[in-house]
Design a protein around this motif. Structure first.
Motif, PDB file in Angstrom:
ATOM      1  N   GLN A 169      -0.151  -3.271  -7.870  1.00  0.00           N
ATOM      2  CA  GLN A 169       0.890  -4.253  -8.173  1.00  0.00           C
ATOM      3  C   GLN A 169       1.007  -5.238  -7.003  1.00  0.00           C
ATOM      4  OE1 GLN A 169       3.877  -1.402 -10.779  1.00  0.00           O
ATOM      5  NE2 GLN A 169       4.472  -1.906  -8.711  1.00  0.00           N
ATOM      6  N   GLU A 170       1.775  -6.302  -7.222  1.00  0.00           N
ATOM      7  CA  GLU A 170       1.976  -7.307  -6.175  1.00  0.00           C
ATOM      8  C   GLU A 170       2.579  -6.722  -4.904  1.00  0.00           C
ATOM      9  OE1 GLU A 170       3.983 -11.048  -6.960  1.00  0.00           O
ATOM     10  OE2 GLU A 170       2.752 -11.297  -8.770  1.00  0.00           O
ATOM     11  N   ASP A 171       3.457  -5.721  -5.061  1.00  0.00           N
ATOM     12  CA  ASP A 171       4.097  -5.111  -3.885  1.00  0.00           C
ATOM     13  C   ASP A 171       3.173  -4.121  -3.161  1.00  0.00           C
ATOM     14  OD1 ASP A 171       4.080  -2.927  -5.606  1.00  0.00           O
ATOM     15  OD2 ASP A 171       6.248  -2.595  -5.541  1.00  0.00           O
ATOM     16  N   GLY A 172       1.943  -3.943  -3.679  1.00  0.00           N
ATOM     17  CA  GLY A 172       0.987  -3.050  -3.036  1.00  0.00           C
ATOM     18  C   GLY A 172       0.970  -1.639  -3.603  1.00  0.00           C
ATOM     19  N   LEU A 173       1.897  -1.328  -4.526  1.00  0.00           N
ATOM     20  CA  LEU A 173       1.933   0.016  -5.114  1.00  0.00           C
ATOM     21  C   LEU A 173       0.765   0.183  -6.076  1.00  0.00           C
ATOM     22  CD1 LEU A 173       3.644   2.665  -5.358  1.00  0.00           C
ATOM     23  CD2 LEU A 173       4.644   1.638  -7.410  1.00  0.00           C
ATOM     24  N   ASN A 174       0.026   1.280  -5.905  1.00  0.00           N
ATOM     25  CA  ASN A 174      -1.038   1.606  -6.847  1.00  0.00           C
ATOM     26  C   ASN A 174      -0.415   2.280  -8.062  1.00  0.00           C
ATOM     27  OD1 ASN A 174      -3.633   0.992  -5.372  1.00  0.00           O
ATOM     28  ND2 ASN A 174      -2.628   2.314  -3.877  1.00  0.00           N
ATOM     29  N   VAL A 175      -0.840   1.856  -9.236  1.00  0.00           N
ATOM     30  CA  VAL A 175      -0.387   2.478 -10.483  1.00  0.00           C
ATOM     31  C   VAL A 175      -1.614   2.732 -11.348  1.00  0.00           C
ATOM     32  CG1 VAL A 175       1.952   1.522 -10.496  1.00  0.00           C
ATOM     33  CG2 VAL A 175       0.095   0.215 -11.490  1.00  0.00           C
ATOM     34  N   VAL A 199      -2.909  11.507  -5.263  1.00  0.00           N
ATOM     35  CA  VAL A 199      -4.371  11.494  -5.274  1.00  0.00           C
ATOM     36  C   VAL A 199      -4.865  11.536  -3.830  1.00  0.00           C
ATOM     37  CG1 VAL A 199      -4.785  10.365  -7.512  1.00  0.00           C
ATOM     38  CG2 VAL A 199      -4.290   8.961  -5.515  1.00  0.00           C
ATOM     39  N   LEU A 200      -5.998  12.167  -3.623  1.00  0.00           N
ATOM     40  CA  LEU A 200      -6.571  12.293  -2.281  1.00  0.00           C
ATOM     41  C   LEU A 200      -7.327  11.016  -1.914  1.00  0.00           C
ATOM     42  CD1 LEU A 200      -7.056  14.212   0.154  1.00  0.00           C
ATOM     43  CD2 LEU A 200      -9.141  14.965  -1.001  1.00  0.00           C
ATOM     44  N   LEU A 201      -7.058  10.518  -0.706  1.00  0.00           N
ATOM     45  CA  LEU A 201      -7.747   9.330  -0.200  1.00  0.00           C
ATOM     46  C   LEU A 201      -9.234   9.623   0.030  1.00  0.00           C
ATOM     47  CD1 LEU A 201      -5.235   7.976   2.450  1.00  0.00           C
ATOM     48  CD2 LEU A 201      -6.231   6.637   0.608  1.00  0.00           C
ATOM     49  N   GLN A 202     -10.080   8.684  -0.390  1.00  0.00           N
ATOM     50  CA  GLN A 202     -11.501   8.757  -0.045  1.00  0.00           C
ATOM     51  C   GLN A 202     -11.717   7.993   1.249  1.00  0.00           C
ATOM     52  OE1 GLN A 202     -13.127   7.395  -3.909  1.00  0.00           O
ATOM     53  NE2 GLN A 202     -14.747   8.884  -3.522  1.00  0.00           N
ATOM     54  N   THR A 243      -5.188  -1.334   1.283  1.00  0.00           N
ATOM     55  CA  THR A 243      -6.398  -1.015   0.529  1.00  0.00           C
ATOM     56  C   THR A 243      -6.762   0.446   0.759  1.00  0.00           C
ATOM     57  OG1 THR A 243      -7.760  -1.779   2.367  1.00  0.00           O
ATOM     58  CG2 THR A 243      -7.343  -3.353   0.605  1.00  0.00           C
ATOM     59  N   ALA A 244      -6.936   1.134  -0.334  1.00  0.00           N
ATOM     60  CA  ALA A 244      -7.271   2.553  -0.249  1.00  0.00           C
ATOM     61  C   ALA A 244      -8.147   2.923  -1.434  1.00  0.00           C
ATOM     62  CB  ALA A 244      -6.000   3.387  -0.263  1.00  0.00           C
ATOM     63  N   ALA A 245      -9.226   3.627  -1.146  1.00  0.00           N
ATOM     64  CA  ALA A 245     -10.053   4.184  -2.218  1.00  0.00           C
ATOM     65  C   ALA A 245      -9.634   5.645  -2.363  1.00  0.00           C
ATOM     66  CB  ALA A 245     -11.522   4.078  -1.852  1.00  0.00           C
ATOM     67  N   PHE A 246      -9.418   6.071  -3.593  1.00  0.00           N
ATOM     68  CA  PHE A 246      -8.968   7.446  -3.815  1.00  0.00           C
ATOM     69  C   PHE A 246      -9.723   8.067  -4.978  1.00  0.00           C
ATOM     70  CE2 PHE A 246      -5.919   4.328  -5.445  1.00  0.00           C
ATOM     71  CZ  PHE A 246      -5.964   4.583  -6.823  1.00  0.00           C
ATOM     72  N   TYR A 247      -9.701   9.405  -5.006  1.00  0.00           N
ATOM     73  CA  TYR A 247     -10.365  10.157  -6.076  1.00  0.00           C
ATOM     74  C   TYR A 247      -9.578  10.002  -7.371  1.00  0.00           C
ATOM     75  CZ  TYR A 247     -13.159  12.344  -2.423  1.00  0.00           C
ATOM     76  OH  TYR A 247     -14.018  12.564  -1.373  1.00  0.00           O
ATOM     77  N   ASP A 248     -10.261  10.207  -8.503  1.00  0.00           N
ATOM     78  CA  ASP A 248      -9.593   9.982  -9.791  1.00  0.00           C
ATOM     79  C   ASP A 248      -9.051  11.257 -10.447  1.00  0.00           C
ATOM     80  OD1 ASP A 248     -12.008  11.041 -10.524  1.00  0.00           O
ATOM     81  OD2 ASP A 248     -12.614   9.384 -11.806  1.00  0.00           O
ATOM     82  N   ILE A 249      -9.127  12.385  -9.737  1.00  0.00           N
ATOM     83  CA  ILE A 249      -8.455  13.598 -10.222  1.00  0.00           C
ATOM     84  C   ILE A 249      -7.364  13.921  -9.203  1.00  0.00           C
ATOM     85  CG2 ILE A 249      -8.659  16.061 -10.784  1.00  0.00           C
ATOM     86  CD1 ILE A 249     -10.268  14.411 -12.730  1.00  0.00           C
TER      87      ILE A 249
END
Length: 192
Positions: free
Chosen positions: A96-102, A44-47, A55-61
């Motif tokens: 997740q706790e390890d920082g991975l976005n799912v 996903v592309l970072l916003q 912490t990262a905001a990303f697009y949903d497509i």
């Protein structure tokens, strides 16, 4: 489908390839799980935020990708090459706790195959020129220069466009509309 999310400052689309370097434990664990379970993840592309930050905001497509190659790089990092399979929509995401976005994702309807119309004949030529660059050539991608999807997807990935503009092109589901937008953007780049 519940999958890991990989926010980047780059994009990849179906049948496209992108090389990545992994060094954070959360992504090395993700890679190990993906290889063991024979599954992919979603780019996903970072916003806003950084690729290495928590912490990262990303697009949903984004695009569901599979790992097609991996090797230890000279700098000691793990290098992988992924190939896009299908565009997806992230319905829900969490960290997740390890920082991975799912997230939970749904596949988008595959774009209709269509030929590149004559009035966009400049676009395949631009793409052929880009593919002469050694870094791009080394990705060994098969390109159908007559397929509007392929031409639009590869130009979206490779042209030096603003992130928001790239995302708008990713989100389009009509290959001819994408080519029209790309033609306008190329004209603006040439004038600028």
């Amino acid at each position: 489908m519940n999958v890991p999310l990989f926010p980047l400052n780059s994009i990849v689309l179906p049948r496209g390839r992108i090389p990545l370097q992994l060094f954070e434990p959360r992504y090395i664990d993700m890679l190990t799980r993906c290889l063991k379970e024979d599954r992919g993840f979603v780019v996903v592309l970072l916003q806003e935020g950084g690729e290495a930050g928590r912490t990262a905001a990303f697009y949903d497509i984004g695009t569901y990708v599979r790992i097609i190659d991996f090797q230890q790089l000279e700098n000691g990092l793990l290098g992988i090459t992924v190939e896009g399979e299908s565009k997806v929509s992230v319905v829900r995401s969490w960290q997740q706790e390890d920082g991975l976005n799912v997230g939970d994702v749904e596949c988008l309807i595959e774009e209709a195959e269509s030929e590149v119309p004559d009035h966009f004949s400049e676009l395949p030529s631009v793409l052929k020129a880009l593919f002469r660059h050694p870094v791009i050539r080394d990705l060994n991608m098969d390109i159908d220069y007559g397929d509007a999807r392929d031409v639009g997807w590869r130009l979206t990935e490779l042209l030096p466009l603003d992130k928001q503009e790239k995302q708008k092109l990713v989100e389009l589901q009509d290959p001819l509309e994408r080519l029209s937008r790309l033609q306008g953007l190329l004209e603006a780049l040439e004038e600028g």
